[in-house]
Write a protein that holds these residues in place. Structure first.
Motif, short mmCIF file in Angstrom:
data_model
loop_
_atom_site.label_atom_id
_atom_site.label_comp_id
_atom_site.label_asym_id
_atom_site.label_seq_id
_atom_site.Cartn_x
_atom_site.Cartn_y
_atom_site.Cartn_z
N MET A 283 0.80 -1.22 0.00
CA MET A 283 0.00 0.00 0.00
C MET A 283 0.83 1.28 0.00
SD MET A 283 -3.17 -0.82 -0.08
CE MET A 283 -4.12 -2.34 0.05
N ALA A 284 2.14 1.14 -0.03
CA ALA A 284 2.99 2.32 0.13
C ALA A 284 3.29 3.04 -1.17
CB ALA A 284 4.31 1.93 0.80
N GLY A 285 2.94 2.48 -2.32
CA GLY A 285 3.35 3.07 -3.59
C GLY A 285 2.35 4.01 -4.22
N GLY A 286 1.15 4.15 -3.67
CA GLY A 286 0.15 5.01 -4.28
C GLY A 286 -0.58 4.39 -5.45
N TYR A 287 -0.32 3.11 -5.71
CA TYR A 287 -1.02 2.39 -6.77
C TYR A 287 -1.15 0.94 -6.35
CZ TYR A 287 -1.81 -0.14 -11.14
OH TYR A 287 -2.32 -0.97 -12.10
N VAL A 288 -2.37 0.41 -6.38
CA VAL A 288 -2.60 -0.96 -5.93
C VAL A 288 -3.70 -1.58 -6.78
CG1 VAL A 288 -4.29 -0.28 -4.17
CG2 VAL A 288 -3.04 -2.43 -3.92
N GLN A 289 -3.58 -2.87 -7.06
CA GLN A 289 -4.59 -3.64 -7.77
C GLN A 289 -5.31 -4.53 -6.76
OE1 GLN A 289 -2.04 -5.72 -10.47
NE2 GLN A 289 -1.90 -4.02 -11.92
N ILE A 290 -6.64 -4.50 -6.78
CA ILE A 290 -7.44 -5.22 -5.79
C ILE A 290 -8.50 -6.05 -6.50
CG2 ILE A 290 -8.94 -5.02 -3.76
CD1 ILE A 290 -7.63 -2.47 -3.03
N ASP A 291 -8.69 -7.26 -6.02
CA ASP A 291 -9.77 -8.11 -6.54
C ASP A 291 -10.16 -9.08 -5.44
OD1 ASP A 291 -11.63 -9.13 -8.24
OD2 ASP A 291 -10.26 -10.49 -9.27
N GLU A 292 -11.42 -9.48 -5.45
CA GLU A 292 -11.93 -10.41 -4.43
C GLU A 292 -12.33 -11.71 -5.09
OE1 GLU A 292 -15.39 -8.53 -6.21
OE2 GLU A 292 -13.49 -7.74 -5.40
N THR A 293 -11.98 -12.82 -4.45
CA THR A 293 -12.24 -14.16 -4.99
C THR A 293 -13.15 -14.91 -4.03
OG1 THR A 293 -10.09 -14.21 -6.07
CG2 THR A 293 -11.21 -16.31 -5.75
N PRO A 294 -14.28 -15.46 -4.49
CA PRO A 294 -15.17 -16.22 -3.59
C PRO A 294 -14.53 -17.54 -3.17
CG PRO A 294 -15.97 -16.32 -5.84
CD PRO A 294 -14.83 -15.36 -5.85
N VAL A 295 -14.66 -17.87 -1.90
CA VAL A 295 -14.12 -19.11 -1.35
C VAL A 295 -15.18 -19.72 -0.41
CG1 VAL A 295 -12.30 -20.18 0.03
CG2 VAL A 295 -11.75 -18.27 -1.48
N GLU A 296 -15.51 -20.98 -0.62
CA GLU A 296 -16.43 -21.67 0.28
C GLU A 296 -15.70 -22.05 1.57
OE1 GLU A 296 -19.62 -22.18 -0.27
OE2 GLU A 296 -19.62 -21.31 -2.30
N TYR A 297 -16.36 -21.81 2.72
CA TYR A 297 -15.73 -22.16 3.99
C TYR A 297 -16.77 -22.82 4.90
CZ TYR A 297 -18.04 -18.11 6.16
OH TYR A 297 -18.97 -17.22 6.64
N LEU A 298 -16.26 -23.62 5.83
CA LEU A 298 -17.13 -24.32 6.76
C LEU A 298 -17.63 -23.38 7.83
CD1 LEU A 298 -15.14 -27.66 7.21
CD2 LEU A 298 -17.14 -27.26 5.78
N SER A 299 -18.89 -23.48 8.14
CA SER A 299 -19.51 -22.65 9.17
C SER A 299 -20.15 -23.57 10.21
CB SER A 299 -20.56 -21.71 8.56
OG SER A 299 -21.16 -20.92 9.56
N PRO A 300 -19.46 -23.83 11.32
CA PRO A 300 -20.00 -24.76 12.32
C PRO A 300 -21.37 -24.31 12.82
CG PRO A 300 -17.71 -24.26 12.76
CD PRO A 300 -18.15 -23.31 11.70
N GLY A 301 -22.28 -25.27 12.92
CA GLY A 301 -23.62 -24.98 13.43
C GLY A 301 -24.65 -24.76 12.34
N ASN A 302 -24.22 -24.45 11.13
CA ASN A 302 -25.16 -24.22 10.03
C ASN A 302 -25.43 -25.46 9.21
OD1 ASN A 302 -25.62 -21.37 10.43
ND2 ASN A 302 -23.55 -21.03 9.68
N GLY A 303 -24.57 -26.47 9.32
CA GLY A 303 -24.77 -27.69 8.57
C GLY A 303 -24.44 -27.59 7.10
N GLN A 304 -23.84 -26.49 6.68
CA GLN A 304 -23.48 -26.33 5.28
C GLN A 304 -22.36 -25.29 5.17
OE1 GLN A 304 -26.94 -24.84 3.28
NE2 GLN A 304 -27.11 -23.01 4.51
N THR A 305 -21.81 -25.19 3.97
CA THR A 305 -20.75 -24.21 3.77
C THR A 305 -21.33 -22.84 3.48
OG1 THR A 305 -20.64 -24.72 1.42
CG2 THR A 305 -19.19 -25.98 2.87
N LYS A 306 -20.53 -21.83 3.77
CA LYS A 306 -20.88 -20.46 3.43
C LYS A 306 -19.83 -19.91 2.47
CE LYS A 306 -23.62 -18.88 7.38
NZ LYS A 306 -23.75 -17.82 8.40
N GLN A 307 -20.15 -18.79 1.88
CA GLN A 307 -19.25 -18.18 0.92
C GLN A 307 -18.56 -16.97 1.51
OE1 GLN A 307 -19.94 -18.01 -3.49
NE2 GLN A 307 -20.16 -15.83 -3.10
#
Length: 420
Positions: free
Chosen positions: A239-263
């Motif tokens: 973050m120190a250069g004044g220029y940054v490339q950003i992107d978000e990637t969906p990942v499935e993860y375990l969520s205890p108590g819900n019985g299924q994965t969340k995103q």
């Protein structure tokens, strides 16, 4: 004068005509979406187009594109330009040298095999040469006990004073996990994508070592806390250069108590020539950027067209400028090639010109100042040409509001010139 029956039938006929027209529009939009979905599922993932494909698109028959001066300007000139570019890019790629079957940088272990006759009577034989056969071998990982011995000492002239002993540097007191084992678990989980329960099975069946996954999960948490200063140092550098490339990637993860994965989402931040930092979040809301991008950051953020980025930039009081990604912009035109081939083909041709300019800059290893000068002299006129064409498409409004062509100016047109 019409009778009441004729008036009623005329009114019903007009209503049916309007309903039929609306259904035809809806059918056309649904067909475009179905075709796009089929191409994404069953079609090739590559979005590359050669010059022959562009010629077919530019010779398409979409009526709106023919009437648009930006998309139908001088087809003869475009053909000559494509033919010229095709000759330049038709060079034969140099043949790739064959790599060594066994890498030479690996350490060698010699194994000498003597004939049985020589072993029986070595004095009767004289060596006149040798045949060497190289194979690639592997030694499986093994567990062993690391005994850390810390001797206690007392002064000879002060035997009654408290003894001294070297400090024990471990992640947790009385933890049996050595640094090598922690490194193996972390690499196997995050690089080899082996979940902890599978690692537990491997260690039990192949090595007869029982390591509960709960213990491994606790060790990974300790290692993450121990490595946090390194991560913060990397993120600060990104973050120190004044220029940054950003992107978000969906990942499935375990969520205890819900019985299924969340995103969840893994936000990746990169500055060219520097490291990459990742931030985990359970959502992709704009508030996630508040803890990813420092409050004092001022400069350019390159991203896709997701609405969270403009929302975050609007709250920065002018400190942040958004720059679009040509790969995401080009994808919208590529998806519109079925509905409006001439307009989309013209846009793809202009983006191809930009790609060729960037390719030449990479091949010549141009510096920052040279890149800026070439982009200002060559690329800017192309982006301005694209911007004018998008403005015409938006002002005419002849496309359906939900069609791929109509959505392009809304998503792309506002940020195309920001890249140069």
């Amino acid at each position: 004068m019409m009778t009441p029956l004729e008036a009623r039938l005329t009114k019903e006929n007009a209503a049916l005509r309007a309903e039929n027209k609306a259904q035809q529009i809806e059918i056309k939009l649904l067909r475009e979406k179905i075709d796009l979905l089929i191409r994404r599922i069953f079609g090739k993932s590559s979005e590359q187009l050669n010059d022959g494909q562009l010629m077919l698109l530019l010779q398409g028959g979409d009526d709106d594109a023919k009437k648009d001066p930006a998309s139908s300007a001088s087809p003869g000139v475009l053909e000559a330009e494509i033919e010229k570019r095709g000759k330049d890019t038709a060079k034969i790629k140099p043949r790739k040298e064959r790599e060594a079957r066994v890498p030479a940088h690996l350490p060698a272990v010699d194994e000498v095999i003597e004939p049985d006759e020589v072993v029986a009577d070595p004095e009767a034989w004289r060596s006149i040469g040798e045949e060497i056969t190289e194979q690639l071998d592997y030694k499986p990982a093994r567990f062993f006990r690391r005994r850390i011995i810390r001797r206690k000492y007392v002064k000879r002239d002060e035997p009654y004073q408290a003894p001294i002993i070297a400090p024990l540097n471990t992640l947790q007191e009385r933890s049996i996990a050595a640094p090598g084992l922690l490194a193996q678990i972390i690499v196997a989980k995050y690089c080899d994508h082996l979940p902890l329960y599978r690692q537990e099975q491997i260690y039990a069946t192949r090595h007869d070592i029982a390591i509960p996954r709960q213990s491994m999960a606790r060790w990974i948490g300790l290692a993450a806390d121990w490595l946090r200063p390194i991560y913060e140092h990397i993120h600060t550098g990104v973050m120190a250069g004044g220029y940054v490339q950003i992107d978000e990637t969906p990942v499935e993860y375990l969520s205890p108590g819900n019985g299924q994965t969340k995103q969840g989402y893994l936000w990746a931040c990169k500055r060219p020539g520097v490291d990459v930092s990742f931030t985990w979040a359970t959502s992709r809301a704009a508030r996630c950027l508040d803890r990813i991008i420092p409050a004092d950051f001022s400069g350019t953020v390159q991203c896709d067209g997701y609405a969270a980025y403009p929302s975050f930039a609007n709250r920065s009081e002018g400190r942040i400028t958004l720059a679009a990604c040509w790969a995401n912009a080009r994808r919208k035109f590529h998806e519109a090639t079925e509905s409006t081939p001439q307009q989309a083909g013209w846009m793809l041709l202009q983006i191809q010109h930009l790609y060729r300019i960037e390719k030449q800059l990479r091949q010549t290893k141009a510096g920052a100042q040279q890149r800026q000068a070439v982009r200002a002299s060559q690329s800017r006129m192309i982006t301005e040409r694209i911007h004018r064409a998008l403005s015409r498409i938006k002002l005419k409004g002849r496309q359906l509001p939900q069609s791929a062509t109509r959505q392009i100016p809304e998503r792309v047109g506002a940020t195309t010139i920001c890249m140069i």
